[in-house]
Design a protein around this motif. Sequence first.
Motif, PDB file in Angstrom:
ATOM      1  N   TYR A  16       0.846  -1.192   0.000  1.00 19.39           N
ATOM      2  CA  TYR A  16       0.000   0.000   0.000  1.00 19.39           C
ATOM      3  C   TYR A  16       0.880   1.241   0.000  1.00 19.39           C
ATOM      4  CZ  TYR A  16       1.065   0.098   5.014  1.00 19.39           C
ATOM      5  OH  TYR A  16       1.718   0.132   6.220  1.00 19.39           O
ATOM      6  N   THR A  18      -3.556   5.347   1.146  1.00 21.68           N
ATOM      7  CA  THR A  18      -4.500   4.265   1.426  1.00 21.68           C
ATOM      8  C   THR A  18      -5.136   4.429   2.801  1.00 21.68           C
ATOM      9  OG1 THR A  18      -3.062   2.827   0.135  1.00 21.68           O
ATOM     10  CG2 THR A  18      -4.786   1.773   1.434  1.00 21.68           C
ATOM     11  N   HIS A  24      -8.664  -0.104   5.492  1.00 25.13           N
ATOM     12  CA  HIS A  24      -8.504  -1.146   4.475  1.00 25.13           C
ATOM     13  C   HIS A  24      -7.239  -1.970   4.736  1.00 25.13           C
ATOM     14  CE1 HIS A  24     -11.819   0.668   2.559  1.00 25.13           C
ATOM     15  NE2 HIS A  24     -11.183   1.596   1.881  1.00 25.13           N
ATOM     16  N   SER A  29     -12.467  -9.343  -5.455  1.00 22.95           N
ATOM     17  CA  SER A  29     -11.174  -8.661  -5.527  1.00 22.95           C
ATOM     18  C   SER A  29     -10.681  -8.759  -6.955  1.00 22.95           C
ATOM     19  CB  SER A  29     -10.148  -9.290  -4.576  1.00 22.95           C
ATOM     20  OG  SER A  29     -10.565  -9.164  -3.235  1.00 22.95           O
ATOM     21  N   ALA A  39      -3.961   0.885  -9.243  1.00 19.55           N
ATOM     22  CA  ALA A  39      -4.784   0.585  -8.074  1.00 19.55           C
ATOM     23  C   ALA A  39      -4.170   1.160  -6.804  1.00 19.55           C
ATOM     24  CB  ALA A  39      -4.973  -0.922  -7.942  1.00 19.55           C
ATOM     25  N   GLN A  41      -6.018   1.719  -3.190  1.00 20.16           N
ATOM     26  CA  GLN A  41      -6.377   0.336  -2.900  1.00 20.16           C
ATOM     27  C   GLN A  41      -5.209  -0.398  -2.245  1.00 20.16           C
ATOM     28  OE1 GLN A  41      -7.733  -0.370  -7.097  1.00 20.16           O
ATOM     29  NE2 GLN A  41      -9.480  -1.356  -6.119  1.00 20.16           N
ATOM     30  N   THR A  73      -6.096  -6.947  -5.797  1.00 18.00           N
ATOM     31  CA  THR A  73      -6.268  -5.599  -5.260  1.00 18.00           C
ATOM     32  C   THR A  73      -7.691  -5.458  -4.732  1.00 18.00           C
ATOM     33  OG1 THR A  73      -6.931  -4.696  -7.410  1.00 18.00           O
ATOM     34  CG2 THR A  73      -4.582  -4.624  -6.858  1.00 18.00           C
ATOM     35  N   LEU A 121     -13.238   5.100  -1.939  1.00 17.11           N
ATOM     36  CA  LEU A 121     -12.102   4.420  -1.321  1.00 17.11           C
ATOM     37  C   LEU A 121     -11.641   5.114  -0.044  1.00 17.11           C
ATOM     38  CD1 LEU A 121      -9.963   3.540  -4.476  1.00 17.11           C
ATOM     39  CD2 LEU A 121     -11.319   1.984  -3.088  1.00 17.11           C
TER      40      LEU A 121
END
Length: 513
Positions: free
Chosen positions: A197, A202, A206, A243, A255, A260, A273, A491
């Motif tokens: 990440y 990010t 997550h 995913s 991504a 992500q 991802t 996100l």
Amino acid sequence: MNNIMFKKWLGKNTSKTQPINPHPQLLVELFKKAKKSNDFKQFSVTNEEGNLIISFYNTLIDQQQLQCKILHVFQEHYTDVSNIEIKDIKNMIPIEDIILTDSLEVIESKLLRGYAILQIKENENTCALINISDKEIGLRDQNEAENEFSVVGPKTGFVENIDINLHLLRGHLKTPNLIFQEINVGTLSHTRVVIIYLEGITNPQHIHTMNQRLQDIDFDVVFDSSQLHQIISDDSLTPFPLSLSTERVDRMVWALINGQVAVLCEGSPYAITAPATLFDFFVSPEDYYLQWVIASFFRMIRILGVLFSIFATSIYIAVLTYHYELIPKVLLGPLVYSRHNVPFPPVLEVLFLEFTIELLREAGARLPAKVGQTLGIVGGIVIGQAAVEAALTSNVLLIIVALSALASSTTPSYKFSNTIRFLRFPLIILAAIWGGFGVVLGICFLFAHLTRLESLGSPYTVPLYPFRPKDFKDTIIRSSYQELAKRPGYLRPKSLWRYNPNSQKKNKNDFNE
């Protein structure tokens, strides 16, 4: 004393800050167990028995490094081992990755990863773990993205070596904010899995969710990232992939910069991802290398192609079985003519052709490439023509089924194309039972199922539901780069802006000079 008794003894007699000092018998038992395998080797490096004992698995190490950097050094320069101590090994052997430890758990783990275990005396606990693993053997050299090919843009793909994959990512994202978190998964395989990440972008929730799900895996052997994809999935009772799986480096980089989380697995050329949305499976990396108008046009063709592939045959059955009045007069004649010798109802026609297409597809995928292509082309033409001449099916249905098979392959994701192939069959059954009402019932059930799905705790159908109008800029169409300056809001990234779209201003005097 076995390993369980030893761990219990450690818990009572040592603290967390003290080094682990195993009983010598435990190390002997470890090597005794390893000797049951013919590829385990253990011998003295010099002629003095019981001194400088080296142990390793012959199938995991690089023989050239063993000969040149270990055996040659001791046999030529250090024949007298009486004054050698374990701490001197790092200065004697020209290898950077050398670990001095007396931890039985570390020794066992490194031995199974291609390290050589060097002991000064046969009964000593502290060992030198020397990395002479052969990471290249058995791996392919070419790393082109074969299953996600694009005409425009880079063609670099991942390989089975996870260290090479991490190197490729570092080459694209030259920032210290790119974080790799490595864990081991699998009680027998101890497979290396890396969570990737961008720190500061990010969402930490997550990262925590992905980390927790991987840590909670209780599985014996993990072969591929596709297994991880299924194990950590939010819902196992769905045909939809939750995913995104990719073998392309640029797609994974995209991504990551969107916010992500990515996962790489040792021995797998595919990364996963998440969180992913339904619209991510219609996105091709090539979309970002073409003008946004052309890319948007192709993306809408993919979406329409998928809808046609899912509903075309079921609507054909519903109309010809229950709703003749919907057929235009212009098409009524050709349909009657094409079916006047067919003895089966439309549902049997469709199932016969659909199963034929699936058989050809599966056979072509399992056979060698040249034979599979020939079988698919020749088999499709011969069987289709023979079926029509034998009055087993109609010409119109043959065209519809062929177009549906082509349309199901327009998505860039192979897993999603398999989902489309599967969805046709329940709709065919519903259309055969209830006609148009069955098709509508199937659509309602499909929408209800999609809206309840989640990917890493995030809604699967966002931005359609929950409705996020500002995030439609890169879903059904691909907007210009000036409009894609913000990361997707669903996100919840820590940094919303990817770049300033107004930073490069045009000079009004360029045409006046």
